[in-house]
Write a protein that holds these residues in place. Structure first.
Motif, PDB file in Angstrom:
ATOM      1  N   GLU A  34      17.899  -4.272  -4.383  1.00 15.10           N
ATOM      2  CA  GLU A  34      17.201  -3.935  -5.623  1.00 15.10           C
ATOM      3  C   GLU A  34      16.443  -5.158  -6.132  1.00 15.10           C
ATOM      4  O   GLU A  34      16.957  -6.280  -6.099  1.00 15.10           O
ATOM      5  N   LEU A  35      15.230  -4.920  -6.619  1.00  9.87           N
ATOM      6  CA  LEU A  35      14.410  -5.992  -7.152  1.00  9.87           C
ATOM      7  C   LEU A  35      14.920  -6.398  -8.534  1.00  9.87           C
ATOM      8  O   LEU A  35      15.009  -5.570  -9.441  1.00  9.87           O
ATOM      9  N   VAL A  36      15.263  -7.682  -8.673  1.00  5.71           N
ATOM     10  CA  VAL A  36      15.766  -8.200  -9.945  1.00  5.71           C
ATOM     11  C   VAL A  36      14.678  -8.938 -10.706  1.00  5.71           C
ATOM     12  O   VAL A  36      14.496  -8.748 -11.906  1.00  5.71           O
ATOM     13  N   LEU A  37      13.952  -9.801 -10.032  1.00  8.21           N
ATOM     14  CA  LEU A  37      12.890 -10.572 -10.661  1.00  8.21           C
ATOM     15  C   LEU A  37      11.677 -10.600  -9.741  1.00  8.21           C
ATOM     16  O   LEU A  37      11.811 -10.758  -8.524  1.00  8.21           O
ATOM     17  N   HIS A  38      10.517 -10.468 -10.341  1.00  4.73           N
ATOM     18  CA  HIS A  38       9.261 -10.651  -9.605  1.00  4.73           C
ATOM     19  C   HIS A  38       8.322 -11.439 -10.502  1.00  4.73           C
ATOM     20  O   HIS A  38       7.843 -10.926 -11.523  1.00  4.73           O
ATOM     21  N   LEU A  39       8.078 -12.688 -10.159  1.00  6.31           N
ATOM     22  CA  LEU A  39       7.270 -13.585 -10.971  1.00  6.31           C
ATOM     23  C   LEU A  39       6.041 -13.994 -10.168  1.00  6.31           C
ATOM     24  O   LEU A  39       6.140 -14.777  -9.220  1.00  6.31           O
ATOM     25  N   PRO A  40       4.875 -13.464 -10.500  1.00  7.27           N
ATOM     26  CA  PRO A  40       3.661 -13.861  -9.770  1.00  7.27           C
ATOM     27  C   PRO A  40       3.275 -15.298 -10.116  1.00  7.27           C
ATOM     28  O   PRO A  40       3.648 -15.832 -11.171  1.00  7.27           O
ATOM     29  N   ALA A  41       2.550 -15.932  -9.235  1.00  7.33           N
ATOM     30  CA  ALA A  41       2.086 -17.299  -9.467  1.00  7.33           C
ATOM     31  C   ALA A  41       1.104 -17.321 -10.630  1.00  7.33           C
ATOM     32  O   ALA A  41       0.309 -16.402 -10.819  1.00  7.33           O
ATOM     33  N   THR A  42       1.155 -18.370 -11.424  1.00  8.10           N
ATOM     34  CA  THR A  42       0.275 -18.516 -12.580  1.00  8.10           C
ATOM     35  C   THR A  42       0.060 -19.998 -12.858  1.00  8.10           C
ATOM     36  O   THR A  42       0.869 -20.845 -12.471  1.00  8.10           O
ATOM     37  N   ARG A  43      -1.027 -20.288 -13.558  1.00  5.95           N
ATOM     38  CA  ARG A  43      -1.302 -21.664 -13.965  1.00  5.95           C
ATOM     39  C   ARG A  43      -0.871 -21.920 -15.410  1.00  5.95           C
ATOM     40  O   ARG A  43      -0.944 -23.048 -15.874  1.00  5.95           O
ATOM     41  N   ASP A  44      -0.465 -20.884 -16.111  1.00  2.00           N
ATOM     42  CA  ASP A  44      -0.084 -20.986 -17.514  1.00  2.00           C
ATOM     43  C   ASP A  44       1.438 -21.043 -17.617  1.00  2.00           C
ATOM     44  O   ASP A  44       2.132 -20.091 -17.233  1.00  2.00           O
TER      45      ASP A  44
END
Length: 509
Positions: A68-78
């Motif tokens: 199961e997907l718990v966290l999905h954090l896309p790349a960001t510059r902020d």
């Protein structure tokens, strides 16, 4: 393989290469036996991923558990966007940005929680040193000193701080997990963090909110301003002031009270401190009536006391609606409903007024019937000798009386204690935790906060509309208007959008 190095060779890994580690304890079953439950160990894994995700916002992170997907954090510059993805939009919107500043070779930046925003544990207190999540007593002391009266006792701030400094100035080989570090000059780190945090809190322009984030209210030209309460509604809220309520500043006395006999000059601690803050000397022998200070005189006195400080900003335009439970002043603002705790607000006003008394001319002191002698360690003796001038300004007349022995002749007049020696031991303990000599002025602020609390209006004191307006104006003239000296909020805002969601006029989200 099983703890043995088999081979070392180059391998070309294209972006997206997956590295998998499994069967970690196949050859150490005893260590696996002492692992906690699956949920506990997974919580540790998730915490480590969160720490490294905040330190590396340019890297995308995905965490799955049992498929199961718990966290999905896309790349960001902020950085704030990465924090928002981890803690949610509501908490992230209430954070204050710490502008990058360098003090003593220590660069501090990041985000911190505003006044009144705290937790009961250090779980949300995260700090990074050169990109590594760490823990340090010096950092904790710096945060505590920087927040000071903006943080309740027993509470911990919400921080995402990043510290950059020379790698030769600290040692990471203190803890096996490299979590703790030891600084060569912990006072410089503590002072840099304290200055950055206090400067950010003093410049905060956000109201503590009950549900939704608040935005700063734009300034309105003087010609376009409307009175806080329309004249047609003044009679509706013309409430009599209870005899027990403490008078507020800038309220002119009624003609009846002016024509009465002139009372003697008050010798209460609060009044003496107020005279000191106004630059007056000790009261004269002949009794005379205290004159009500006009707004112009008050402004001149404030300019004389602090010529280097900028003029306080005009308070936002709030329309007073009424009073709830004889404590909370209900006001209408451009962003929604604003509630002001009249006791906490007056407490903040009195606290800063009394603190200016200490910084300007010292505090009244009382001579002890029998001097108190203190037997100290050599280290504490050196500490007391370095801070003798500051202690004298606090009303503590102390002098050496022998090797590692000191004699105390006077104590602050507002101090109420049955054991002066025990209180002085606490003073020495606080002195040892301060980073600079100038911070020793804060030693008496706990006592000043107590005096301010006793001298402020209480929950059942009825205030008139002019007194509420004067209190609101004085509150926004303070350095930190959004919390009382004990860290409780003075103002709370509920936005219009949140009210519309509560009443079903707007879909959540």
């Amino acid at each position: 393989n099983g703890g043995k190095l088999v081979a070392v060779r180059d391998h070309g890994g294209a972006p997206g290469t997956v590295i998998e580690a499994r069967s970690l304890f196949f050859n150490v079953p005893a260590r696996r036996k002492f692992l906690r439950t699956e949920n506990t160990e997974f919580a540790h894994v998730e915490q480590q991923l969160r720490l490294h995700a905040i330190a590396n916002p340019q890297v995308a992170f995905t965490l799955t558990h049992n498929g199961e997907l718990v966290l999905h954090l896309p790349a960001t510059r902020d950085m704030l966007e990465r924090i928002r993805g981890l803690v949610g939009d509501e908490l992230a919107s209430r954070l204050l940005k710490v502008e990058e500043t360098t003090v003593h070779g220590v660069t501090v930046s990041g985000y911190i929680g505003g006044p009144g925003m705290s937790r009961s544990n250090r779980q949300m207190q995260t700090t990074y040193l050169n990109g590594r999540p760490i823990e340090s007593a010096s950092i904790s002391y710096g945060l505590r000193e920087g927040y000071h009266t903006a943080l309740m006792k027993g509470q911990y701030p919400v921080t995402f701080l990043f510290i950059q400094m020379d790698a030769q100035a600290f040692d990471v080989n203190v803890h096996p997990a490299k979590k703790e570090v030891r600084f060569h000059d912990g006072n410089s780190v503590r002072d840099a963090i304290s200055r950055s945090v206090s400067h950010t809190l003093e410049n905060a322009a956000k109201l503590p909110t009950g549900h939704a984030p608040a935005r700063a209210v734009p300034a309105i030209p003087a010609a376009a301003r409307v009175p806080l309460v329309p004249d047609s509604r003044q009679e509706q809220f013309a409430m009599p002031v209870a005899a027990s309520s403490a008078p507020l500043r800038n309220i002119a006395p009624s003609p009846a009270s002016t024509s009465q006999s002139q009372p003697a000059v008050s010798h209460r601690v609060a009044d003496v401190l107020e005279r000191i803050a106004a630059g007056r000397s000790t009261p004269a022998i002949q009794p005379q009536a205290p004159e009500a200070a006009t707004p112009q005189e008050t402004q001149e006195e404030e300019e004389t006391q602090a010529p280097a400080k900028a003029q306080p900003a005009e308070p936002p335009e709030y329309r007073i609606i009424g009073v709830l439970q004889k404590l909370y002043v209900l006001m209408e603002g451009k962003e929604g409903l604003v509630l002001m705790d009249q006791h906490a607000a007056h407490e903040r006003v009195n606290f800063e007024k009394f603190r200016r008394a200490i910084e300007s001319g010292g505090v009244p002191c009382q001579r002890l019937l029998l001097p108190v002698t203190l037997q100290t360690t050599p280290r504490d003796a050196d500490l007391l000798k370095q801070n003798l001038p500051s202690l004298n300004r606090l009303g503590i007349e102390i002098e050496p009386f022998g090797p590692n022995i000191f004699k105390v002749e006077t104590l602050p007049a507002f101090l109420k204690t049955d054991d002066p020696a025990a209180w002085l031991d606490q003073v020495i303990e606080e002195l040892s935790s301060l980073s600079t000599k100038s911070s020793s002025l804060r030693l008496s602020e706990d006592a000043i906060a107590t005096i301010a609390c006793r001298a402020s209006v209480k929950s059942n004191d009825v205030l008139s509309i002019p007194e509420m307006q004067a209190l609101l104006k004085d509150l926004f003239a303070c350095e930190m208007p959004y919390c009382c000296p004990h860290g409780r909020p003075t103002l709370v805002q509920i936005s219009t959008s949140e009210l519309e969601r509560k009443f079903g006029r707007r879909a959540p989200g």
